[in-house]
Motif scaffolding. Structure first.
Motif, PDB file in Angstrom:
ATOM      1  N   GLY A   5      37.736  44.070  36.301  1.00 20.71           N
ATOM      2  CA  GLY A   5      36.672  43.237  36.865  1.00 20.71           C
ATOM      3  C   GLY A   5      37.164  42.019  37.626  1.00 20.71           C
ATOM      4  O   GLY A   5      36.385  41.366  38.323  1.00 20.71           O
ATOM      5  N   ASP A   6      38.444  41.709  37.530  1.00 21.65           N
ATOM      6  CA  ASP A   6      38.986  40.560  38.266  1.00 21.65           C
ATOM      7  C   ASP A   6      39.005  40.843  39.768  1.00 21.65           C
ATOM      8  O   ASP A   6      38.926  41.991  40.210  1.00 21.65           O
ATOM      9  CB  ASP A   6      40.431  40.269  37.827  1.00 21.65           C
ATOM     10  N   LYS A   7      39.121  39.756  40.521  1.00 23.95           N
ATOM     11  CA  LYS A   7      39.254  39.867  41.975  1.00 23.95           C
ATOM     12  C   LYS A   7      40.586  39.248  42.385  1.00 23.95           C
ATOM     13  O   LYS A   7      40.921  38.132  41.965  1.00 23.95           O
ATOM     14  CB  LYS A   7      38.101  39.131  42.653  1.00 23.95           C
ATOM     15  N   VAL A   8      41.348  39.981  43.194  1.00 20.60           N
ATOM     16  CA  VAL A   8      42.668  39.517  43.624  1.00 20.60           C
ATOM     17  C   VAL A   8      42.737  39.584  45.149  1.00 20.60           C
ATOM     18  O   VAL A   8      42.435  40.629  45.737  1.00 20.60           O
ATOM     19  CB  VAL A   8      43.787  40.401  43.018  1.00 20.60           C
ATOM     20  N   VAL A   9      43.102  38.481  45.772  1.00 18.71           N
ATOM     21  CA  VAL A   9      43.326  38.485  47.222  1.00 18.71           C
ATOM     22  C   VAL A   9      44.766  38.951  47.464  1.00 18.71           C
ATOM     23  O   VAL A   9      45.713  38.339  46.963  1.00 18.71           O
ATOM     24  CB  VAL A   9      43.091  37.089  47.832  1.00 18.71           C
ATOM     25  N   VAL A  10      44.904  40.055  48.192  1.00 17.40           N
ATOM     26  CA  VAL A  10      46.228  40.654  48.428  1.00 17.40           C
ATOM     27  C   VAL A  10      46.529  40.611  49.928  1.00 17.40           C
ATOM     28  O   VAL A  10      45.746  41.099  50.737  1.00 17.40           O
ATOM     29  CB  VAL A  10      46.261  42.126  47.952  1.00 17.40           C
TER      30      VAL A  10
END
Lengths: 382, 382
Positions: B72-77
């Protein structure tokens, strides 16, 4: 003479220190192909997938679980020591359910209890067990367990970290499906790699998963682009080139000796060590008939300081023996007889050193008889 | 002179071939403590957690993601080459969402686009980027990206596989949170380990997770029982003892040279190689100012057979250079100048060999000038 890493043959250390070449170099790729054949021989199988995972045995275990288990699956896990517990952790971290079949630490897995568990759980997908429990020295009947699993339409995952090269293991004939091992036990190679082999039916399950494998690094669908059959060697991760030189040499050594001869050698030196321990009055943790020759767990005599004995052995005799793990911590010593370290010199040195240190510390043992008992055993074998 | 593994210093090969001792042997434990200090120096940080993961760089990447990312986390890649794509895979396999910031392959990550993405995603937990993109030779501004992440209350995950020891990297001063690297690039050690370092705030996140880490092998909450501070070294997995000897020696070599001196050395030999390539008329993929000195990607001249050139270099000059990866496959060569392999002999040999082979194959280059141009550059530096 601990539970591994075992002493490494100098030929292996020499091979490992050769100049590093690229993991896609044609000469390296040729070595990879040879290694797959050598691994099939060591595992006694003709499965196409036989390769080393680029990380220690725990990662080999994880490779089997994350590739075969999907969320919601049910896995029957046998636990009779530390490593069955680690299997349970793996199953649960894959979002699956582990049905535990518990046995006493120091005993083989009870085949009847496993049969009951498989009957009670017809929806189980996998039966997972440890062939050679390094934490206790117990050997389980991998052939019977594999047969049971097939009857109940289950795949098997088998831990052979300590058995490979040290006692009978016939992956193909027994029909094991996903098998992992380590390099630092009876192959006497440096630690850091985990040889694995998968049957065709196990590989079919990997290829037809509903979910992506949760580990990118261990996803066989990707790793086989580098290690698989078909000629092309596509980059997945940078292979541990020098450690692979070492494993190649270790496998060549096993082939030179002959794998059956290696099993016999482990058995013979175990008999001599056993004769010495018994002459001293030390007791094995595991009943006769369920013992691994390559990992001898003995009960620490009453009143003896575990750590003090191990420290004196290390400092005065340059000899490492293993402490107990998990439920057996502080209660047993584990004496390894693995690969290159499984030889007469080590057996006699260990018995002499332990006899001397225990006597000196006032332990109640039958002192001064162990070495002669081992020698008598060797004379009988000759 | 490929993109790694680089040539290994003989001192490292010698260290690696020393007899294997136990992973809990007091002498080995002392070496582990030394290594943590040496890694802090190499990473230029005082973070307590600095240790090698017992597997290659890809497993170091996975260590950072599986420990910090939860479902459920959000990661900017950020993606500007192969390895940003691998980060996306890692995020998704953790059950999280990757918000991609895409840049052209061969360019640095665009800091402005990252700022926009962070503004547009205030719920992002992590910013992940590659400091030194091995697939293209582009260097991104890790310091600026770390600053942006802090402003937006994000943790950073930074890939420094190719940067560690080869160009400026100041983990502590820049405030990077979870950093992984490899041993087989500018440390010139054998492949197979991944040094990592975590800030206190990253470690707090690991310790306070809602879900168990999906990988047992890479779970830092368990691994730190062996590698963590506090004196006790509890068995988690069998450490790759000999490869750790090698890494220790590689880090001692870096300390002897001085990390800033190593950065300067890479820069100087890159300048000479660049002068040679430019004299030949070969073009860099990456614009000046965004180039890694240790990984030089050049465009393959029109009409030249990529594989044929690399095969001739290998067979006739014992020289490996790297092929293109991903979007750049078949379009570029990647010439590494890493660690022990970053020296004048290699620069001149590479230029001479490439000049000869390309001329012989009829490529349109300015033949016969490259070596002299590099020599002129060296004379200027002296």
């Amino acid at each position: 003479m601990g539970p591994g890493p075992s002493d490494v043959n100098p030929r292996i250390l020499e091979a490992m220190s050769r100049p590093t070449i690229g993991h896609l170099d044609p000469m390296f790729v040729q070595m990879m192909d040879e290694m797959k054949g050598l691994l099939r021989y060591a595992f006694q199988t003709d499965y196409d997938l036989a390769m080393p995972v680029s990380a220690p045995g725990s990662a080999g275990m994880e490779t089997c679980f994350v590739n075969l288990v999907e969320p919601g699956d049910k896995v029957v896990v046998c636990q009779n020591g530390v490593f069955g517990g680690r299997m349970k952790e793996n199953v649960e971290r894959c979002g699956a359910t582990a049905v535990m079949v518990e046995d006493e630490w120091g005993r083989a897995v009870d085949v009847n209890k496993v049969e009951e568990a498989l009957k009670a759980n017809p929806d189980a997908k996998i039966l997972a067990f440890v062939h050679a429990e390094t934490s206790t020295g117990a050997m389980s009947d991998a052939k019977a367990l594999a047969g049971l699993a097939r009857q109940h339409d289950c795949l098997t995952i088998a831990d052979t970290v300590t058995s490979l090269g040290g006692c009978e293991l016939k992956v193909g004939e027994w029909g094991l499906d996903a098998v992992y091992s380590g390099t630092q036990k009876c192959l006497s190679c440096v630690p850091g790699l985990s040889p694995v082999t998968f049957s065709e039916r196990a590989l079919d399950v990997v290829k037809n998963r509903r979910h992506r494998v949760q580990s990118w690094f261990l996803d066989l669908n990707l790793v086989l682009g580098y290690w698989g059959s078909g000629g092309k060697r596509a980059y997945h991760h940078t292979a541990p080139v020098n450690t692979l030189y070492a494993l190649h040499e270790a496998l060549v050594l096993l082939q030179e000796e002959g794998v059956e001869n290696a099993w016999t050698r482990h058995r013979n030196h175990h008999e001599a060590l056993k004769a010495g321990f018994e002459a001293m009055g030390l007791n094995f943790v595991v009943p006769e008939g369920e013992r691994l020759p390559q990992l001898n767990a003995i009960t620490i005599p009453e009143g003896v300081d575990d750590a003090a004995v191990r420290t004196r052995l290390l400092e005065e005799y340059n000899l490492e023996i293993g402490a107990g793990l998990g439920a057996l911590a502080g209660r047993v010593w584990r004496v390894g007889l693995m690969g290159f370290a499984c030889n007469r010199t080590n057996v006699l040195n260990c018995l002499g050193a332990l006899d001397a240190v225990l006597s000196d510390m006032g332990a109640k043992i039958d002192a001064g008889r162990a070495v002669e008992a081992a020698m008598a055993c060797y004379r009988e074998q000759a």
